[in-house]
Structures are given as C-alpha cells and as structure tokens.
Design a protein around this motif. Structure first.
Motif, PDB file in Angstrom:
ATOM      1  N   GLU A  48       0.733  -1.324  -0.082  1.00  0.00           N
ATOM      2  CA  GLU A  48      -0.151  -0.078   0.068  1.00  0.00           C
ATOM      3  C   GLU A  48       0.883   1.303   0.100  1.00  0.00           C
ATOM      4  O   GLU A  48       0.586   2.153  -0.723  1.00  0.00           O
ATOM      5  N   GLY A  52       1.387   5.690  -2.604  1.00  0.00           N
ATOM      6  CA  GLY A  52       1.221   6.917  -1.917  1.00  0.00           C
ATOM      7  C   GLY A  52       2.263   7.952  -2.571  1.00  0.00           C
ATOM      8  O   GLY A  52       2.772   7.836  -3.615  1.00  0.00           O
ATOM      9  N   ALA A  75       1.358   8.057  -7.797  1.00  0.00           N
ATOM     10  CA  ALA A  75       0.753   7.068  -6.989  1.00  0.00           C
ATOM     11  C   ALA A  75      -0.038   5.920  -7.712  1.00  0.00           C
ATOM     12  O   ALA A  75       0.190   4.798  -7.205  1.00  0.00           O
TER      13      ALA A  75
END
Length: 191
Positions: A48, A52, A75
C-alpha cells in the motif's frame, strides 16, 4: 520521471541512516502495477505504501533481512527502486558493529546487508527521505557516475528487464544471481 530515470538518479547519491552514510552504487527498478515482478503488481496491505507519495521508504522483510526501497510514483503507478548496494563513506565503526567483520567492499553489498549497515528496519517504513530525520537522501552528484544495466536479481517474472543499474566497475556492487525459475534468458549492457 520514469522509474528507470529515478533509479539512475539515485546512483552516486549519499544516503544517511541511523549514524551511517553510504554512497549508493546499485539499485533495481520496479514498475509497480505494470511490472509483474513488483510487490505492487497486486495491491496488498504490504504494498500500500507504494501507492502513496514519492520519496517515501518502502521497507519489508525477506529471508530474515530488511530491504529498503524508495517509492518513485506516480501514486497510481506504485513504482519503487530497491536499494541493492552502497559504499560506506561515514560511520564505519557502527556499520561494522551491525554487519560484523567483512571486507570493506562487502560491507553494504546486497539489499539485506545494505539495510543492516544503515540500521533500516520496518520502523522506518514511510519515512520521507528528503527530510528524514532518521533516513536522509543527499543531492545528486555533480558528475553522474558511469552506469551499467542488466537483469534483475532473484525474480521469476520479468527477470530479463535490464532494470538493475549499478555504478560501472564499482567493487561494492553485488553479484548477479538469476532465480532458478526465471522466465527467459538475459543480457547485461552499458547504459
């Protein structure tokens, strides 16, 4: 900037972490959602962080070692660059305390050994390397080093992409080890 351009721009830069500074001599690019060898190819809780902002550390454990990556973005692409090797330029005593008695050129050779000498662990996950404070990336060198490229180490899928980059002729660069079940043959080239 593409993940390969960002990977190339990391070579020769200094990275300071937890009292040790290295000059980055080897990296490996991973193209995120478009790269079947990338942890971000399938979005999971572990990957994850790669979705970002850029310049954050993605740190994970494998075979009992930590490995450090710098997220390059964008991202939606989730690309990152694995830090594979570096020459210790400051903090030698601390680096040896973390790594043990090895030849100076082997001190930060290999991604697990590099993270160990730098003291990087999963506690550093998400650190912005532009501001630190525990892990800080220095500026690009005034004169970029000569760069070579070849297939990535230890991956089965997309193994032959020449996305492993290193400072040509540098003794701290790790040895190439092809995954025994990698998909096809490879070449090494100057970049």
């Amino acid at each position: 900037m593409s993940v390969l351009e960002r990977a190339r721009s990391l070579l020769g830069r200094e990275l300071t972490a937890h009292g040790v500074t290295v000059r980055i001599t080897e990296v490996e690019a991973y193209g995120g959602v478009a790269d079947p060898a990338s942890h971000a190819y399938t979005r999971t809780p572990r990957s994850e962080i790669m979705y970002g902002p850029s310049w954050r550390l993605y740190v994970y454990r494998i075979h009992g070692h930590h490995c450090a990556n710098i997220v390059t973005g964008p991202a939606e692409q989730a690309a990152a660059v694995l830090l594979r090797a570096g020459e210790v330029v400051d903090g030698h005593e601390l680096a040896y305390a973390r790594r043990g008695e090895v030849r100076p050129d082997a001190l930060g050779r290999g991604p697990g050994n590099l993270a160990r000498v730098l003291g990087i662990t999963t506690a550093d996950l998400g650190t912005d390397v532009r501001v630190g404070p525990a892990v800080v990336l220095g500026p690009e060198p005034a004169e970029p080093p000569p760069v070579s490229a070849g297939p990535r180490v230890g991956v089965r899928r997309a193994a032959d992409r020449p996305w492993r980059l290193w400072v040509t002729g540098d003794p701290t660069v790790s040895a190439y080890r092809r995954h025994p079940r990698a998909e096809s043959s490879s070449k090494v080239s100057a970049v």
